[in-house]
Design a protein around this motif. Structure first.
Motif: not given
Length: 133
Positions: A8-33
């Motif tokens: 159905t057009v209009g069907a919707e849902a969500g997904a949630t997460t808490v930002v941890t250090k592992e989900l940051t750009v710095r986790h992969s690139h140490s010189n990034m925020p």
């Protein structure tokens, strides 16, 4: 797409997460925020889109991402909860199109569009096994 699939057009849902250090750009690139990484936000948007259509798919079927067009609008620090939302905007004989967005409780942090294709999982995995190196 299987003719038994009636999304159905209009069907919707969500997904949630808490930002941890592992989900940051710095986790992969140490010189990034140390802020929520764009690929992680896109992944959460894809999960929300999958959640929106999975109830409409027959047993043994899933949807796979085929296109993303996303803008990352604002940084999100470690500790914030991010919620992605997806809403079906169009259904064709092969694709499902979505409007997606992500919010961190204070700011709209991302928005865009995403497309998914329903696939028979057993058939998909059989095709994949033929591609093994």
């Amino acid at each position: 797409m299987n003719s038994a699939i009636k999304i159905t057009v209009g069907a919707e849902a969500g997904a949630t997460t808490v930002v941890t250090k592992e989900l940051t750009v710095r986790h992969s690139h140490s010189n990034m925020p140390e802020v929520y990484a764009t690929p992680c936000m896109i992944h959460l948007m894809e999960i929300a889109a999958s959640n929106a259509v999975q109830p409409y798919l027959p047993a043994g079927w899933v949807s796979v991402g085929v296109d993303v067009n996303i803008r990352h609008l604002a940084p999100t620090p470690v500790g914030r909860t991010v919620t992605a939302y997806a809403r079906v905007t169009k259904v064709t004989h092969k694709l499902i199109e979505f409007e997606v967005l992500a919010h961190d409780g204070k700011n709209l942090i991302g928005k865009g569009t995403h497309s998914r294709a329903p696939v028979n999982l057993a058939r998909f995995e059989q095709t994949l096994s033929g591609l093994s190196a």
